[in-house]
Design an enzyme around this catalytic site. Structure first.
Site, mmCIF file in Angstrom:
data_model
loop_
_atom_site.group_PDB
_atom_site.id
_atom_site.type_symbol
_atom_site.label_atom_id
_atom_site.label_comp_id
_atom_site.label_asym_id
_atom_site.label_seq_id
_atom_site.Cartn_x
_atom_site.Cartn_y
_atom_site.Cartn_z
ATOM 1 N N LYS B 78 0.849 -1.194 0.000
ATOM 2 C CA LYS B 78 0.000 0.000 0.000
ATOM 3 C C LYS B 78 0.884 1.243 0.000
ATOM 4 O O LYS B 78 1.945 1.269 0.643
ATOM 5 C CB LYS B 78 -0.873 -0.027 1.262
ATOM 6 C CG LYS B 78 -1.934 1.071 1.360
ATOM 7 C CD LYS B 78 -2.793 0.828 2.596
ATOM 8 C CE LYS B 78 -3.862 1.898 2.752
ATOM 9 N NZ LYS B 78 -4.670 1.689 3.952
ATOM 10 N N SER B 173 -9.545 1.595 3.504
ATOM 11 C CA SER B 173 -8.810 2.369 2.524
ATOM 12 C C SER B 173 -7.760 1.587 1.738
ATOM 13 O O SER B 173 -7.135 2.136 0.832
ATOM 14 C CB SER B 173 -8.117 3.535 3.223
ATOM 15 O OG SER B 173 -7.233 3.048 4.193
ATOM 16 N N SER B 197 -9.504 -0.679 7.685
ATOM 17 C CA SER B 197 -9.014 -0.457 6.329
ATOM 18 C C SER B 197 -8.421 -1.647 5.604
ATOM 19 O O SER B 197 -8.160 -1.549 4.412
ATOM 20 C CB SER B 197 -7.981 0.675 6.335
ATOM 21 O OG SER B 197 -8.642 1.883 6.620
#
Lengths: 108, 526
Positions: B78, B173, B197
Site C-alpha cells: 500500500k 482504505s 481499512s
C-alpha cells in the site's frame, strides 16, 4: 450550537489549514454533533486509556548511535536548501489576522 | 504453478523444483497488472527493480539456497509504506514525487526474504476513507465488477454504458491492495488497518484480510494516521498465506517502541478437525442498523456451521459497541491533527511558492497539498483538542475507549475463544451510489463492525464467505484474543475450508493463465 467565527479563526491558526468554504465549516459542525453522542456514556470512575499496551513496559534501547550520517539522503527531498540547511521563509511573523488574510471566514 | 496456488503448499514447491521461475512469476504478474490497468489498483509499478529482484531470486533457487517461502514471490505494498527509491505518495498531492530514503520495517523484512516488490497500491488519501475513492489518483475499481459472477447477475439498464457505470467500489482504505490480490496481480499485499481499512476491502474483494494485534508488527515506516490504533494489514487469497506473511513480519522492532518484546515464533496452521472444544461468541450488538438481511442470514448460517460441528456457540454482549464509532471519530481526528502537522513543505513533500513567512508558507502548502477529507479531520481534531474541549471530548473518548476494551476483556474472560461477526453491512456498493454521501458519513457507516477491534487492539480477520445475490463477495469477521493469532487463524482456516468460496472468473486472468482455475471449487455456502 454554532461554532463562533473566533473559534473557527483560532482553529485555522492552530491547524494552519483553512476551512475553504461553507462546506468545510458545515463539516466541522456535523463532526461536533456526532461527537456529542459521547456524553450519553457514563464514564464515572473510568480512567482514560492512552494505549492498549498500557500494562507493558515501553521498550527503551541502549543510548548507542547505530545509524546516522545520512545528511545527503535527508536533504534530497527538500525543495529549498542551501549547503546543509533547509531554507524557510522568515519566522516570527504571525499569520495575518482574519480581516487581512484570504480566508472564507472573512465574509462571516 | 497456478496463480491461485497457496504459497506454502504449492508455489514454494514449484519454485524449488524449478517448475516455474521467479522471473516467470514476476512477468506474469506484471503483464496482468498492465491488462487490468482499468482497476487503478496500482499507483506505481516498479517494473525494473521487480525484475531485478526476481532474477536475484532465481539465482538463489538455482544454487539451491532460497531464503524461504517468500523468495521470488511477487507482492504489492500500500502506498503509505515507505519504500526506498520508490515514490511513496499516500495518494496525496502533499507527497507526490516524494522518494522515500528508507524502507518501512515490514517492507525491509519482505525484501530480506526475497519477496519481489511489484509496486505501490492505491488508497484513500492518507488512508482516510472506506471506499478507496478519495485519493488524487482516482478511485480503485473492484475486480469483481468485471467478473462473470457479477455480470451474470446485473440487470442491464442501457447497452454500452453498463460496465462503465456499474462498477463497484473495493471498500477501503486499502482498496488497491485488495484489488491487486483479488485480481491475481500479486500473491499477497500489505495494507494498513486503523478502523477496518484492511478487513473492509478484503470483504468486498473476496480476499483474506488480517489485522494483527496492535504491537505485534512494526509500524516503523508506515506513515501514521492514528498512532495508538494503526497496524500493518495483510491481504492474501487464503488463510494459510496470511499465516506465512505474518510469520515473516511479526516480532519486536527496536525502531518501533510500541512493538512488544515477547519472542514471536512463526507457525504453520494445523488442519483443525475437531471444533468441539471451541467456544464462539456472537456479539448481539453487531446486528447493527443497516445490516443487510443477506449478510445477517450468512452470519447466522456460519454460527450454525460451528454449532453443527460441535462447537459451543453463545450469544454475548459488547454493550458499548455503538459508541465505538463516535469514540473512534474523536480519537482518530485528534491523532490525525497531530500526525499531519509534520507536512509543512520544509523537509519533504509539496512546498508552496508562498514566501512571506514560515506560517503562511506552511498554511499555503497544506492548503494546496491536502484534500477536503484530510483538512476536515485536521480541523475537527484540533477542535477536540482545544483547551476548552480537551476534557469534554478527547479525554472523554479515551475513557469510552477503556469501556470498549473492557467489554472484550469481559467476554473473553467468560470462556469465549473467538468472536464471529459480519465484516461489512452489505456487499460492495456501485461507485455512483457510494459517492452520494460524504467521506465522513460513509466511514462512520462502514467502519462500524470493524473498528472496535482497533480500539481494543485485538487481532481480527475477514474471511471470504459467499457471494451475494448480486454476485459480489461477502466476508465474515473473526476477532480473537490479544496475540492469539495462531488460534484465530486456525479457526479462520477451518471456516475457509467449510465455505469453499468461489474463485473469481475474470476474463483478463483466464487469458493469461488458463490453469488458474484448475483448483476451482464450486460455491457451496451461499
Amino acid at each position: 450550537q454554532q461554532v463562533s467565527v473566533e473559534v473557527l479563526d483560532h482553529l485555522e491558526h492552530l491547524a494552519l489549514v483553512d476551512f475553504r468554504d461553507s462546506e468545510g465549516v458545515e463539516r466541522l459542525q456535523k463532526a461536533i454533533q456526532f461527537a456529542d453522542q459521547l456524553h450519553e456514556v457514563n464514564t464515572d470512575g473510568v480512567e482514560p486509556m492512552d494505549s492498549v499496551l498500557e500494562d507493558r513496559c515501553l521498550y527503551l534501547r541502549e543510548d548507542d548511535v547505530t545509524e546516522g550520517n545520512c545528511t545527503k539522503e535527508l536533504l534530497e527531498n527538500a525543495r529549498e536548501k542551501v549547503e546543509e540547511y533547509f531554507v524557510a521563509p522568515p519566522g516570527n511573523i504571525p499569520l495575518p489576522k482574519l480581516e487581512e488574510r484570504e480566508t472564507f471566514l472573512q465574509g462571516s | 504453478a497456478a496463480l491461485n496456488d497457496g504459497l506454502r503448499s504449492q508455489v514454494s514447491a514449484a519454485l524449488k523444483e524449478g517448475r516455474v521461475t521467479p522471473a516467470e512469476l514476476c512477468q506474469r504478474c506484471l503483464a496482468l497488472i498492465k491488462s487490468t490497468k482499468f482497476l487503478n489498483a496500482y499507483i506505481t509499478v516498479a517494473e525494473e527493480t521487480a525484475l531485478k529482484q526476481a532474477e536475484e531470486s532465481e539465482e538463489r533457487y538455482k544454487r539451491g539456497q532460497p531464503l524461504g517461502i517468500l523468495d521470488g514471490i511477487p507482492i504489492a505494498v500500500k502506498d503509505n509504506f515507505n519504500t526506498a527509491g520508490i515514490e511513496t505518495t499516500c495518494a496525496s498531492n502533499m507527497l507526490k514525487g516524494y522518494i522515500s530514503p528508507y524502507n518501512a520495517t515490514v517492507v525491509q523484512k519482505l525484501l530480506d526474504q526475497g519477496a519481489v516488490l511489484l509496486g505501490k497500491t492505491n488508497l484513500d488519501e492518507f488512508a482516510m476513507g472506506s471506499g478507496s475513492t478519495d485519493g488524487v489518483f482516482g478511485p480503485v475499481r473492484n475486480p469483481w465488477s468485471y467478473s462473470k459472477q457479477y455480470k451474470e447477475k446485473s440487470v442491464p439498464k442501457s447497452h454500452s454504458e453498463d460496465e462503465e457505470s456499474n462498477w463497484v467500489i473495493t471498500g477501503g482504505s486499502s482498496g488497491g491492495s485488495a484489488a491487486a490480490v483479488s485480481s491475481f496481480t500479486c500473491f499477497a499485499a500489505l495494507g494498513s488497518d486503523t478502523g477496518g481499512s484492511t478487513r473492509n476491502p478484503a470483504a468486498h474483494c473476496g480476499v483474506v484480510g488480517l489485522k494483527p494485534t496492535y504491537g505485534l508488527i512494526s509500524r516503523h515506516g508506515l506513515i501514521p494516521l492514528v498512532n495508538s490504533m494503526d497496524v500493518p494489514g495483510i491481504l492474501t487469497r487464503c488463510v494459510d498465506d496470511a499465516a506465512v506473511l505474518l510469520g515473516s513480519l511479526a516480532g519486536h522492532d527496536p525502531k518501533d517502541s510500541t512493538t512488544i518484546q515477547d519472542d514471536f515464533k512463526p507457525f504453520e496452521l494445523p488442519n483443525l478437525t475437531d471444533v468441539s472444544k471451541l467456544s464462539i461468541g456472537i456479539p448481539k450488538e453487531y446486528h447493527a442498523p443497516g445490516l443487510s438481511s443477506e449478510i445477517l442470514a450468512l452470519w447466522s448460517k456460519a454460527a450454525d456451521l460451528f454449532k453443527n460441528a460441535g462447537a459451543k456457540v453463545v450469544e454475548v454482549s459488547l454493550p458499548h459497541t455503538r459508541y465505538s464509532i463516535v469514540c473512534y471519530h474523536v480519537l482518530c481526528t485528534a491523532e490525525v491533527a497531530s500526525n499531519m502537522a509534520r507536512f509543512d513543505g520544509l523537509e519533504y513533500g509539496h512546498r508552496s511558492d508562498m514566501k512571506d513567512s514560515t506560517e503562511s508558507m506552511y498554511a499555503a502548502t497544506r492548503r494546496e497539498g491536502f484534500n477536503d477529507v484530510v483538512r476536515g479531520r485536521i480541523l475537527s481534531g484540533n477542535y477536540f483538542l482545544l483547551k476548552q474541549n480537551y476534557e469534554k471530548y478527547f479525554v472523554k473518548a479515551q475513557k469510552v475507549r477503556r469501556l470498549i476494551a473492557n467489554d472484550f476483556v469481559k467476554v473473553f474472560r467468560s470462556g469465549v475463544d473467538i468472536l464471529l461477526t459480519p465484516t461489512t453491512l452489505s456487499d460492495a456498493a456501485p461507485y455512483t451510489e457510494f459517492i452520494q454521501e460524504d467521506n465522513r458519513t460513509r466511514s462512520a457507516q462502514d467502519d462500524i463492525l470493524t473498528q472496535a477491534a482497533n480500539m481494543a487492539g485485538l487481532p481480527a480477520i475477514s474471511v471470504p464467505t459467499a457471494l451475494s445475490e448480486r454476485g459480489l463477495p461477502v466476508g465474515l469477521q473473526f476477532i480473537g484474543r490479544s496475540f492469539q493469532e495462531k488460534q484465530l487463524l486456525t479457526v479462520a482456516k477451518w471456516f475457509e475450508k467449510q465455505v469453499q468460496f468461489p474463485v473469481i472468473q475474470l476474463e483478463e486472468v483466464e487469458r493469461h493463465d488458463s490453469d488458474v482455475f484448475q483448483h476451482q471449487k464450486s460455491a457451496s455456502f451461499s
